[in-house]
Design an enzyme around this catalytic site. Sequence first.
Site, PDB file in Angstrom:
ATOM      1  N   GLU A 177      79.662 -87.783 -41.385  1.00  0.00           N
ATOM      2  CA  GLU A 177      79.642 -89.149 -40.870  1.00  0.00           C
ATOM      3  C   GLU A 177      79.235 -90.115 -41.972  1.00  0.00           C
ATOM      4  OE1 GLU A 177      75.472 -89.288 -38.519  1.00  0.00           O
ATOM      5  OE2 GLU A 177      76.876 -87.788 -37.819  1.00  0.00           O
ATOM      6  N   ARG A 225      73.713 -97.933 -43.415  1.00  0.00           N
ATOM      7  CA  ARG A 225      72.393 -98.533 -43.636  1.00  0.00           C
ATOM      8  C   ARG A 225      71.802 -98.027 -44.944  1.00  0.00           C
ATOM      9  NH1 ARG A 225      71.435 -93.979 -40.368  1.00  0.00           N
ATOM     10  NH2 ARG A 225      70.138 -92.494 -41.503  1.00  0.00           N
ATOM     11  N   GLU A 284      78.045 -88.743 -45.559  1.00  0.00           N
ATOM     12  CA  GLU A 284      77.448 -87.414 -45.412  1.00  0.00           C
ATOM     13  C   GLU A 284      78.516 -86.332 -45.350  1.00  0.00           C
ATOM     14  OE1 GLU A 284      73.426 -88.310 -42.807  1.00  0.00           O
ATOM     15  OE2 GLU A 284      75.135 -87.424 -41.806  1.00  0.00           O
ATOM     16  N   LYS A 338      81.402 -82.807 -30.540  1.00  0.00           N
ATOM     17  CA  LYS A 338      80.568 -83.926 -30.990  1.00  0.00           C
ATOM     18  C   LYS A 338      80.945 -85.207 -30.259  1.00  0.00           C
ATOM     19  CE  LYS A 338      80.003 -82.302 -35.754  1.00  0.00           C
ATOM     20  NZ  LYS A 338      80.175 -82.663 -37.177  1.00  0.00           N
ATOM     21  N   GLU A 364      85.414 -79.706 -33.576  1.00  0.00           N
ATOM     22  CA  GLU A 364      85.534 -79.235 -34.956  1.00  0.00           C
ATOM     23  C   GLU A 364      85.202 -77.757 -35.029  1.00  0.00           C
ATOM     24  OE1 GLU A 364      82.895 -81.462 -37.492  1.00  0.00           O
ATOM     25  OE2 GLU A 364      84.365 -83.067 -37.763  1.00  0.00           O
ATOM     26  N   ILE A 375      80.768 -74.985 -38.823  1.00  0.00           N
ATOM     27  CA  ILE A 375      80.472 -74.394 -40.127  1.00  0.00           C
ATOM     28  C   ILE A 375      79.110 -73.712 -40.019  1.00  0.00           C
ATOM     29  CG2 ILE A 375      80.330 -74.830 -42.628  1.00  0.00           C
ATOM     30  CD1 ILE A 375      82.991 -75.829 -41.387  1.00  0.00           C
TER      31      ILE A 375
HETATM   32  C1  MV4 Z   1      78.368 -79.899 -38.035  1.00  0.00           C
HETATM   33  C2  MV4 Z   1      77.708 -78.670 -38.242  1.00  0.00           C
HETATM   34  C3  MV4 Z   1      78.475 -77.547 -38.389  1.00  0.00           C
HETATM   35  N1  MV4 Z   1      79.825 -77.627 -38.342  1.00  0.00           N
HETATM   36  N2  MV4 Z   1      79.692 -79.941 -38.001  1.00  0.00           N
HETATM   37  C4  MV4 Z   1      74.380 -82.538 -37.501  1.00  0.00           C
HETATM   38  C5  MV4 Z   1      74.219 -83.992 -37.601  1.00  0.00           C
HETATM   39  C6  MV4 Z   1      75.562 -84.587 -37.546  1.00  0.00           C
HETATM   40  N3  MV4 Z   1      75.715 -85.507 -38.626  1.00  0.00           N
HETATM   41  C7  MV4 Z   1      76.514 -83.453 -37.676  1.00  0.00           C
HETATM   42  N4  MV4 Z   1      75.742 -82.256 -37.731  1.00  0.00           N
HETATM   43  C8  MV4 Z   1      76.328 -81.041 -37.907  1.00  0.00           C
HETATM   44  N5  MV4 Z   1      77.690 -81.044 -37.897  1.00  0.00           N
HETATM   45  C9  MV4 Z   1      80.401 -78.819 -38.132  1.00  0.00           C
HETATM   46  N6  MV4 Z   1      81.748 -78.878 -38.084  1.00  0.00           N
HETATM   47  C10 MV4 Z   1      76.308 -78.659 -38.265  1.00  0.00           C
HETATM   48  C11 MV4 Z   1      75.607 -79.848 -38.094  1.00  0.00           C
HETATM   49  C12 MV4 Z   1      74.172 -79.730 -38.156  1.00  0.00           C
HETATM   50  C13 MV4 Z   1      73.442 -80.222 -39.236  1.00  0.00           C
HETATM   51  C14 MV4 Z   1      74.026 -80.909 -40.283  1.00  0.00           C
HETATM   52  C15 MV4 Z   1      73.275 -81.416 -41.322  1.00  0.00           C
HETATM   53  C16 MV4 Z   1      71.903 -81.197 -41.362  1.00  0.00           C
HETATM   54  C17 MV4 Z   1      71.319 -80.522 -40.353  1.00  0.00           C
HETATM   55  C18 MV4 Z   1      72.046 -80.028 -39.281  1.00  0.00           C
HETATM   56  C19 MV4 Z   1      71.415 -79.324 -38.253  1.00  0.00           C
HETATM   57  C20 MV4 Z   1      72.145 -78.856 -37.213  1.00  0.00           C
HETATM   58  C21 MV4 Z   1      73.519 -79.060 -37.150  1.00  0.00           C
END
Ligand code: MV4
Length: 448
Positions: free
Chosen positions: A289, A293, A275, A158, A200, A203
């Site tokens: 994160e 806002r 979140e 990320k 990371e 998940i």
């Molecule tokens: C992740 C994840 C799986 N594992 N982190 C997407 C937006 C950003 N805020 C972080 N995101 C994700 N982080 C880990 N360790 C999967 C996502 C993600 C996701 C998260 C929330 C809602 C929709 C999503 C769609 C794709 C990936």
Amino acid sequence: MFTRILIANRGEIAVRLIRAAREMGIETVAVFSQADAESLHVHLADQAVCIGPPPAAQSYLNISAIISAAEVANVDAIHPGYGFLAENAHFAEVCRDCNIEFIGPSVEAMNLLGDKVKCKQLAIKQKVPVAPGSKGQVEDSGEALTIARDIGYPVIVKAAAGGGGRGMRVAHNDIALQSAVKQAMLEAGATFGNPAVYLEKFIERARHVEVQIIGDQQGNVLHLFERDCTMQRRHQKLIEESPCPVLTNEQRAELCKSAVRLCKAAGYYSAGTVEFLMDTKSNKFFLMEVNTRLQVEHPVTEMITDIDLVKAQFRVAAGEPLGLTQRQIKRNGHAIEVRINAEDPANNFAPSPGTIERFNAPGGPGVRLDTHCIAGYRVPPNYDSMIAKMIVHRPTRDDAIATVRRALAEFVIEPIKTTIPLHDRLMRNGNFVRGEVDIYFVERLLEK
Ligand code: MV4
């Protein structure tokens, strides 16, 4: 309290902000692009200033044009809404330098939490659960390989400056990880001007659960419970609800407390959202994160807590204390929001701008509609396609789903295409009704 504020946004959120200001006796100054001269926010505000041509870069993202309008209109404060300049710390800093209150958190909190590496390090210090991964920034692909072998594949790379799904890459093996790290660093440097990335554990089956926070400038931070935003497609949320249908009261208390700890440690004030990902295999939570806002889905929280988040933001920005304790914030019933977009769900969500000839708004018990649309309104092709949010508040989730279905059936928007038929389908879906979904559920459903 402020005498006059500028609304640095458009669409339904500009209307929402103007309504709150009017009820509090605050005058409003709208800004608009040439594409929005006839938009509802222009008509509802006390004054309106054209800030440029249709492209957002020349209007709603044009800091000098917005600040000029604010100076000429002599406003006390600017509310950025969501999107556009809402999470732009430089804009908040310009406002501060011009002696205009930015209705949001401090520049420092925006910079700290906007950097996902710094945010995660603060979370670790505050014992907020995070996904296993790098301690901070990953310097090169060699370091990434060492960490990946330790935590196991799959992993996700990320960008520190990313967020909302931008600048992420999943890797399932060493070879893929090496190129993912290199690509992610290049891309992050080019898009955000900051090449820092972190690693990371990925998940694989998760829900998106977020906690609404409100803080004041006296250092009080309170939570307003959670929202479940698992129903999304390509990082665009479709449906949000509260409470999260699968959370125990113990998990809820734990999640909300950790969100408060994080925001307190960041010196956070105004409305914010922490979140989390909920791993549906282990039932564990991990911080994703912090959004500094007011969010699109804030009405869901307003309905279940009976707290007006926009009015709270105005008061807090003016220096007033929240004047509430955590115990005074109660949760009541179930709220569901569906986002109505001018897109064709039958044609891969192609944008469907154009003139709305017929607009029959739903109503009746338990229905709130936040929109800037009326019959005769032309949806411009230049901006986000969301044209309305329908929020339903009912005693139980089953009642809320029934009311969403009833209200969707009343809702007529013609002749442009909208996501109303998709929402009707989702509200009848057995998996959704039973709460058996994850963040990829809609994408899988639509693939079939
Ligand atoms: C992740 C994840 C799986 N594992 N982190 C997407 C937006 C950003 N805020 C972080 N995101 C994700 N982080 C880990 N360790 C999967 C996502 C993600 C996701 C998260 C929330 C809602 C929709 C999503 C769609 C794709 C990936």
